[in-house]
Design an enzyme around this catalytic site. Structure first.
Site, PDB file in Angstrom:
ATOM      1  N   GLY A 193     -13.246   6.502  -2.703  1.00  0.00           N
ATOM      2  CA  GLY A 193     -12.181   7.470  -2.478  1.00  0.00           C
ATOM      3  C   GLY A 193     -12.567   8.710  -1.691  1.00  0.00           C
ATOM      4  N   ARG A 245     -14.853   4.303   2.856  1.00  0.00           N
ATOM      5  CA  ARG A 245     -14.464   5.109   4.012  1.00  0.00           C
ATOM      6  C   ARG A 245     -15.535   6.139   4.414  1.00  0.00           C
ATOM      7  NH1 ARG A 245      -9.357   6.038   5.405  1.00  0.00           N
ATOM      8  NH2 ARG A 245      -8.654   5.371   3.357  1.00  0.00           N
ATOM      9  N   CYS A 297       5.860  -4.453  21.004  1.00  0.00           N
ATOM     10  CA  CYS A 297       7.278  -4.147  21.068  1.00  0.00           C
ATOM     11  C   CYS A 297       7.809  -3.655  19.734  1.00  0.00           C
ATOM     12  CB  CYS A 297       8.044  -5.373  21.536  1.00  0.00           C
ATOM     13  SG  CYS A 297       7.576  -5.822  23.197  1.00  0.00           S
ATOM     14  N   TYR A 342     -11.451   0.711   7.778  1.00  0.00           N
ATOM     15  CA  TYR A 342     -10.149   0.046   7.829  1.00  0.00           C
ATOM     16  C   TYR A 342      -9.615   0.020   9.262  1.00  0.00           C
ATOM     17  CZ  TYR A 342     -11.059   1.128   2.995  1.00  0.00           C
ATOM     18  OH  TYR A 342     -11.684   1.250   1.782  1.00  0.00           O
TER      19      TYR A 342
HETATM   20  C1  LIG Z   1     -11.160   0.199  -1.487  1.00  0.00           C
HETATM   21  C2  LIG Z   1     -12.038   0.324  -2.671  1.00  0.00           C
HETATM   22  C3  LIG Z   1     -13.136   1.199  -2.642  1.00  0.00           C
HETATM   23  C4  LIG Z   1     -13.459   2.086  -1.473  1.00  0.00           C
HETATM   24  O1  LIG Z   1     -12.501   3.047  -1.244  1.00  0.00           O
HETATM   25  P1  LIG Z   1     -12.758   4.166  -0.123  1.00  0.00           P
HETATM   26  O2  LIG Z   1     -11.564   5.027  -0.197  1.00  0.00           O
HETATM   27  O3  LIG Z   1     -12.880   3.459   1.161  1.00  0.00           O
HETATM   28  O4  LIG Z   1     -14.008   4.879  -0.504  1.00  0.00           O
HETATM   29  C5  LIG Z   1     -13.957   1.245  -3.751  1.00  0.00           C
HETATM   30  N1  LIG Z   1     -13.707   0.472  -4.843  1.00  0.00           N
HETATM   31  C6  LIG Z   1     -12.669  -0.372  -4.892  1.00  0.00           C
HETATM   32  C7  LIG Z   1     -12.461  -1.191  -6.101  1.00  0.00           C
HETATM   33  C8  LIG Z   1     -11.795  -0.487  -3.823  1.00  0.00           C
HETATM   34  O5  LIG Z   1     -10.755  -1.311  -3.886  1.00  0.00           O
END
Ligand SMILES: *Cc1c(COP(=O)(O)O)cnc(C)c1O
Length: 415
Positions: free
Chosen positions: A240, A278, A344, A373
């Protein structure tokens, strides 16, 4: 391994070597993904340094490219996978399956089959599930190995509704059912942890909410320990951590974030686990795209480029902002333009009314922060072959993935 060096908390578009990017666009054509693998290492090291006692797993789904996985494994990261393809690719990149964590969200049967057979040979594999049904499906395959319970703290955070998983009933066991689930799961599996992942793209302003959610996850882990009388190996607070996509946004102060997260988790004897995705890859990659059309109307100046929502879907899918710069001629006057691709649909637009150094036909634009992503969500809409990705590592350059051809697009058609 070289000792960790200080690295800046964010890499902006302006920090890339413009001449080198222009050379890459000439040599490899556009649209082109450019990944700087040293930046991936730097991002991982900053997290590993800020969380010296934590178990850091890279969430592979942000970018599953071989170069990324190999670099992170070499740097000491473990890998979190959310599908069998990701498990397979982590193993192909050199991961010891005993260190992998598989997070099963509505898992297809093939994914469970794969994970269970992997665990038969590598009992260190951990499977995380967020529905009693998933535990039952594991048990029916004869699995009794390591599991973690994914919990739903009822609080979601992040940059967009569509990533706020922490309050979406799809993800995790609801807080009020966790103790009961744990008692049941404990008898049937080796219950080693509690897991949560509540949102994505968390920056300083979201940190209070995010930490509140992580506190709830840790509370639930303590509740599980009480309900089962067992000590958990870990509490996993997911990923996150965000990066600033807007030029004027501040990057996270990762040491501060680490303090806040440790404080939110509180007293816990087991290991703190993290799954950044991310944060590790976002600013390590950009897209180079060539201007093919310039059209001035009363409503807007429309700049057509050869990248599209098939190349980078985040603006269309999440209303995401990505920095855009004219690297051919950054000195020109900045006038408001919209930049979009050949698809389009009005959703195929990277920006509207955005000041960019006057783009002319043939110019190369760079679209920043495309590492997370980005290629991962690229598709073939309009029968567009997916672009190549070049990997730069110091002075070296190699093709990470070759450019698809039309034959790749039609390869699966039956005659
Ligand atoms: C997508 C996800 C992450 C990574 O999330 P980020 O926002 O890219 O850091 C970590 N754990 C789980 C279970 C996820 O689905």
């Amino acid at each position: 391994m070289s000792p960790p060096r200080e690295s800046p908390p964010v890499r902006r578009l302006d920090d890339w070597d413009r001449d080198r990017l222009l050379d890459l666009a000439d040599e490899f054509e556009t649209p082109l993904y450019v990944l700087d693998v040293e930046r991936v290492r730097e991002n991982y090291r900053r997290i590993a340094t800020a969380f010296p006692d934590a178990h850091v797993m890279y969430a592979a789904k942000a970018h599953t490219g071989r170069a990324v996985l190999t670099a992170l494994l070499d740097a000491g990261a473990d890998i979190e996978c959310a599908a069998r393809g990701e498990l397979q690719r982590a193993i192909d990149a050199g991961a010891d399956p005993n260190t992998l964590q598989y997070t099963a969200v509505n898992p297809p049967a093939e994914d469970l089959d794969y994970a269970v057979s992997l665990a038969a040979d590598y009992p260190g594999l951990t499977i995380t599930a967020g529905a009693m049904d998933t535990f039952d499906r594991l048990a029916s395959r004869g699995y009794d190995g390591r599991v973690a319970i994914r919990v739903n703290p009822g609080i979601g955070t992040g940059h967009h509704e569509k990533v706020a998983t922490g309050k979406d009933a799809k993800f995790g066991i609801p807080a009020n059912a966790v103790a009961e689930t744990a008692a049941d799961v404990d008898g049937r599996f080796d219950l080693v942890g509690v897991h949560g992942h509540v949102g994505s793209g968390v920056l300083q302003d979201d940190l209070d909410d995010h930490c509140r959610a992580l506190g709830t996850i840790a509370d639930l882990a303590r509740e599980v320990e009480t309900a089962t009388g067992r000590s958990l190996e870990f509490v996993d607070v997911g990923g996150g951590l965000g990066v600033p996509y807007h030029e004027e946004q501040a990057p996270l102060d990762i040491e501060h974030v680490a303090d806040r997260i440790r404080e939110a988790v509180g007293e816990f004897d087991g290991t703190l686990a993290l799954e950044p995705g991310r944060y590790v890859v976002a600013d390590a990659e950009l897209i180079l795209t060539r201007v093919n059309t310039r059209k001035e109307t009363d409503a807007a100046t429309v700049i057509g480029v050869d990248a599209s929502l098939a190349t980078l879907i985040r603006p269309a899918m999440f209303d995401a902002y990505h920095p855009i710069s004219n690297i051919t001629a950054p000195e020109r006057t900045h006038d408001p333009v919209s930049v979009g691709g050949p698809c389009c649909t009005s959703a195929d637009v990277f920006c509207t009314d955005r000041p960019v150094a006057r783009p002319e036909r043939g110019d190369i634009l760079a679209i920043g922060n495309a590492g997370a992503y980005g290629y991962e969500l690229a598709n073939q809409f309009h029968s567009q072959p997916r672009p190549a990705e070049v990997v730069v590592d110091g002075e070296e350059t190699h093709i990470g993935r070759r450019r698809e051809t039309l034959a790749d697009v039609t390869r699966l058609e039956e005659r």
